[in-house]
Design an enzyme around this catalytic site. Structure first.
Site, PDB file in Angstrom:
ATOM      1  CD  GLU A 108     -13.769   0.407   6.753  1.00  7.01           C
ATOM      2  OE1 GLU A 108     -14.238   0.186   5.618  1.00  7.01           O
ATOM      3  OE2 GLU A 108     -12.787  -0.192   7.219  1.00  7.01           O
ATOM      4  CG  ASP A 132      -7.245  13.532  11.663  1.00 11.35           C
ATOM      5  OD1 ASP A 132      -8.123  12.758  12.089  1.00 11.35           O
ATOM      6  OD2 ASP A 132      -6.378  14.031  12.400  1.00 11.35           O
ATOM      7  CG  ASP A 157      -2.892   2.923  13.446  1.00  9.45           C
ATOM      8  OD1 ASP A 157      -2.383   1.989  12.815  1.00  9.45           O
ATOM      9  OD2 ASP A 157      -3.354   3.941  12.888  1.00  9.45           O
ATOM     10  CE  LYS A 196       7.550   1.244  21.911  1.00  5.68           C
ATOM     11  NZ  LYS A 196       8.388   1.924  20.962  1.00  5.68           N
ATOM     12  CG  ASP A 231      -4.748  -7.759  15.791  1.00  7.67           C
ATOM     13  OD1 ASP A 231      -4.633  -6.581  16.200  1.00  7.67           O
ATOM     14  OD2 ASP A 231      -3.953  -8.259  14.967  1.00  7.67           O
ATOM     15  CB  THR A 287      -8.485  -6.651   5.938  1.00  7.87           C
ATOM     16  OG1 THR A 287      -8.053  -6.695   7.293  1.00  7.87           O
ATOM     17  CG2 THR A 287      -9.857  -6.035   5.840  1.00  7.87           C
ATOM     18  CE  LYS A 288      -1.548  -5.842   2.571  1.00  7.69           C
ATOM     19  NZ  LYS A 288      -1.004  -4.959   1.575  1.00  7.69           N
ATOM     20  CG  PHE A 289      -4.217  -5.018   9.835  1.00 11.11           C
ATOM     21  CD1 PHE A 289      -2.993  -4.406   9.980  1.00 11.11           C
ATOM     22  CD2 PHE A 289      -4.974  -5.278  10.964  1.00 11.11           C
ATOM     23  CE1 PHE A 289      -2.533  -4.049  11.225  1.00 11.11           C
ATOM     24  CE2 PHE A 289      -4.526  -4.926  12.209  1.00 11.11           C
ATOM     25  CZ  PHE A 289      -3.305  -4.306  12.339  1.00 11.11           C
ATOM     26  CD  GLU A 290      -9.805 -10.645  10.841  1.00 13.55           C
ATOM     27  OE1 GLU A 290     -10.478  -9.894  10.116  1.00 13.55           O
ATOM     28  OE2 GLU A 290     -10.292 -11.512  11.570  1.00 13.55           O
TER      29      GLU A 290
HETATM   30  C1  LIG Z   1      -4.011  -0.712  11.412  1.00  8.21           C
HETATM   31  S1  LIG Z   1      -4.677   0.056   9.996  1.00  8.21           S
HETATM   32  C2  LIG Z   1      -6.161  -0.889   9.652  1.00  8.21           C
HETATM   33  C3  LIG Z   1      -6.666  -0.698   8.242  1.00  8.21           C
HETATM   34  C4  LIG Z   1      -7.946  -1.470   7.856  1.00  8.21           C
HETATM   35  N1  LIG Z   1      -9.083  -1.033   8.642  1.00  8.21           N
HETATM   36  C5  LIG Z   1      -7.753  -2.969   7.959  1.00  8.21           C
HETATM   37  O1  LIG Z   1      -8.444  -3.605   8.766  1.00  8.21           O
HETATM   38  O2  LIG Z   1      -6.926  -3.536   7.210  1.00  8.21           O
HETATM   39  C6  LIG Z   1      -5.324   1.570  10.694  1.00  8.21           C
HETATM   40  C7  LIG Z   1      -5.667   2.606   9.656  1.00  8.21           C
HETATM   41  O3  LIG Z   1      -6.283   3.715  10.276  1.00  8.21           O
HETATM   42  C8  LIG Z   1      -5.821   4.894   9.656  1.00  8.21           C
HETATM   43  N2  LIG Z   1      -6.046   6.018  10.591  1.00  8.21           N
HETATM   44  C9  LIG Z   1      -5.548   6.165  11.836  1.00  8.21           C
HETATM   45  N3  LIG Z   1      -5.990   7.301  12.396  1.00  8.21           N
HETATM   46  C10 LIG Z   1      -6.799   7.894  11.471  1.00  8.21           C
HETATM   47  C11 LIG Z   1      -7.551   9.095  11.453  1.00  8.21           C
HETATM   48  N4  LIG Z   1      -7.558   9.934  12.495  1.00  8.21           N
HETATM   49  N5  LIG Z   1      -8.256   9.397  10.355  1.00  8.21           N
HETATM   50  C12 LIG Z   1      -8.247   8.571   9.274  1.00  8.21           C
HETATM   51  N6  LIG Z   1      -7.562   7.406   9.236  1.00  8.21           N
HETATM   52  C13 LIG Z   1      -6.850   7.073  10.320  1.00  8.21           C
HETATM   53  C14 LIG Z   1      -4.361   4.589   9.346  1.00  8.21           C
HETATM   54  O4  LIG Z   1      -3.847   5.415   8.325  1.00  8.21           O
HETATM   55  C15 LIG Z   1      -4.444   3.126   8.909  1.00  8.21           C
HETATM   56  O5  LIG Z   1      -4.669   2.996   7.511  1.00  8.21           O
END
Ligand SMILES: C[S@@+](CC[C@H](N)C(=O)[O-])C[C@H]1O[C@@H](n2cnc3c(N)ncnc32)[C@H](O)[C@@H]1O
Length: 238
Positions: A69, A121, A144, A148, A180, A217-220
């Protein structure tokens, strides 16, 4: 600051030479517990420093199908998935220390031997450490959206990343995505339909039914409160 000037995050490295990142560098504040978890539990649940490419069988102490994931946040989905599919090995990746700290604390409270965690990363991890054709499934929930136009280049789901995923996934491996952000959802479908190594698990061009394994999830939950619809995608590595 101009394109050619040096970056405050990487002095001496020109902005134009920096790789485009799919995340914003936010340190976030670590709680005491999260800091302890990163210090004490990452050595146990994290990936070894070498050798590369990673030896998944040695890391998990067994041969099993492997799922990754990417962008686990606090790891709610990962823990749910790993609990539901104990016969699979699971790797969760994120760059955000407080999220990984929360996940490690949860793993301390409820150990899950089929879970490993990487605070890094995912693009670099895949490119430099993950063996070819070693992933049986990849989950990316709410990447993410970079809404923009000038930030679209930072979106994770585009051709170079899909090329990399295609190399690291096993044929017939599955890719699950959710967002979303409707415009990003359509962008993802276009990118995947265009890619010769992925085929839609449903109809060409179609979204998938909600991934049954995806917890709220909290985010959703936050998005839902603002009336955001969620789009799921499911593709298969050819
Ligand atoms: C909008 S959050 C969603 C988190 C989680 N999947 C949820 O649904 O609540 C996006 C996550 O992706 C991570 N992320 C973005 N680019 C990444 C990368 N290249 N490698 C690892 N994590 C990354 C960010 O740090 C962030 O925690």
């Amino acid at each position: 600051m101009g394109e050619g000037s040096s970056s405050p995050e990487q002095p001496g490295v020109k902005r134009s030479q920096r790789p485009v990142r799919s995340y914003a560098l936010r340190k976030g504040r670590l709680t005491k517990g999260q800091r302890r978890a990163l210090d004490q539990l990452l050595p146990r649940y994290g990936l070894p420093e070498g050798p590369d490419p990673l030896d998944w069988r040695a890391i998990f102490g067994r041969q099993a199908p492997l799922a990754m994931e990417i962008g686990v946040g606090g790891g709610e989905a990962l823990r749910g998935l790993a609990r539901r599919y104990p016969e699979w090995n699971w790797v969760g990746v994120d760059v955000y220390p407080p999220g990984i700290g929360r996940l490690l604390l949860a793993l301390e409270a409820e150990p899950q031997p089929n879970v490993r965690v990487a605070l890094t990363d995912a693009v670099a991890l895949l490119a430099e450490r993950v063996p070819q054709r070693s992933l049986d499934a990849v989950y990316i929930f709410f990447p993410d959206p970079w809404p923009k136009a000038r930030h679209h280049k930072r979106r994770l789901i585009q051709q170079p990343f899909l090329d990399l995923l295609a190399q690291r996934m096993r044929p017939k491996g599955e890719l699950f995505l959710a967002t979303d952000w409707e415009e990003y959802a359509r962008w993802m479908v276009a990118a995947l339909e265009d890619h010769p190594a992925f085929v839609n698990a449903h109809e060409p061009g179609a979204f998938a039914p909600r991934c049954p394994d995806r917890p709220l999830t909290k985010f959703e939950g936050r998005g839902a409160e603002q009336g955001h619809e969620v789009f799921d995608l499911r593709y298969r590595r050819t």
